[in-house]
Motif scaffolding. Sequence first.
Motif, PDB file in Angstrom:
ATOM      1  N   THR A 108       0.837  -1.197   0.000  1.00 18.47           N
ATOM      2  CA  THR A 108       0.000   0.000   0.000  1.00 18.47           C
ATOM      3  C   THR A 108       0.875   1.251   0.000  1.00 18.47           C
ATOM      4  OG1 THR A 108      -0.099  -0.020   2.410  1.00 18.47           O
ATOM      5  CG2 THR A 108      -1.929  -1.060   1.242  1.00 18.47           C
ATOM      6  N   ALA A 113      -2.175   9.577   4.419  1.00 23.07           N
ATOM      7  CA  ALA A 113      -3.332   8.722   4.679  1.00 23.07           C
ATOM      8  C   ALA A 113      -4.165   8.572   3.412  1.00 23.07           C
ATOM      9  CB  ALA A 113      -4.183   9.317   5.795  1.00 23.07           C
ATOM     10  N   ASN A 145      -1.338   2.713   6.147  1.00 22.49           N
ATOM     11  CA  ASN A 145      -2.569   2.489   5.377  1.00 22.49           C
ATOM     12  C   ASN A 145      -2.900   1.000   5.358  1.00 22.49           C
ATOM     13  OD1 ASN A 145      -3.290   5.175   4.434  1.00 22.49           O
ATOM     14  ND2 ASN A 145      -1.430   5.082   3.174  1.00 22.49           N
TER      15      ASN A 145
END
Length: 302
Positions: A108, A113, A145
């Motif tokens: 990720t 964020a 994340n």
Amino acid sequence: MKQTELKGIICPILTPMNADESINVEELRIQVDRMIDNGIHGIFPFGTNGEGYILSAKEKQLVLETVVDQCNGRVPIYAGTGAISTKETIEQSKMAQELGVDVLSIITPSFAAASQEELYVHYKTVAEAVETPIVLYNIPARTGNALSPGTIGRLAEIENIIGAKDSSGNFSNILGYIGAGQKKTDGNFYTLSGNDQLIIWTLLAGGTGGIAGCANVYPHTMASIYDLFMEGKVEEAKKVNESIQSFRDCFKYGNPNTIVKTATRLLGYNVGSCRAPFNQVPEEGIEAIKRVLAENKEKGMH
């Protein structure tokens, strides 16, 4: 698209370095052979243990070219090609695809964020830009994340997204991934444990293996967890999985991949240190690692 089953124990192989922090290509070839000779079922450059977070694009290409050449088709190669931006992730994924890897492992995005919708669009965009199978990589403690099981379920519907690796350490999350993957309508979806302690439990729950950092230290031991399980020797596999706990207890002395690389070096392999600043292990940690390595050698672990 290549047809690749994600199964067994995959080693997130170390990136050996010289004293000046350049890549030690000769030792990398030795480590590839060591992993395969000890029964590892796949090689994964640029995982956490491969220090993918600190290598340049040029260095990644060198490492990947070396691994592909040395492996020579003996086991599948999983290339860590995730980056913070979608653009760079596509660039890295295309580079790996051109070199002929079997699977892209895409972590990720980190630091900023991301919403679940942003993560979905990110992976969908990357998947549409390549043909190589993709395994999603969830390690929220490092990236900030997390991929929810719901998002995994949506992404599983994309043809070349064929699996997920969960390194959250949360077994309920792994169960959620397995459940979400079962909804894939056009083929199999594979769930891998990224936590070495949870490999046997992931297999028992319907997962297909693990990406195991400890395999750099104990390749034969780790590979045997899967092999024993497939032979129906579940209790033996459980005991083998439990046997790595004493080594994992050493992780309290530093960054886990620093401990793994230090232990591999203490076994006599010229892998060097992790790239600064992530390369410090206190003397008490060194002594603890040496003690555990000696104890486990007596037990036949290797």
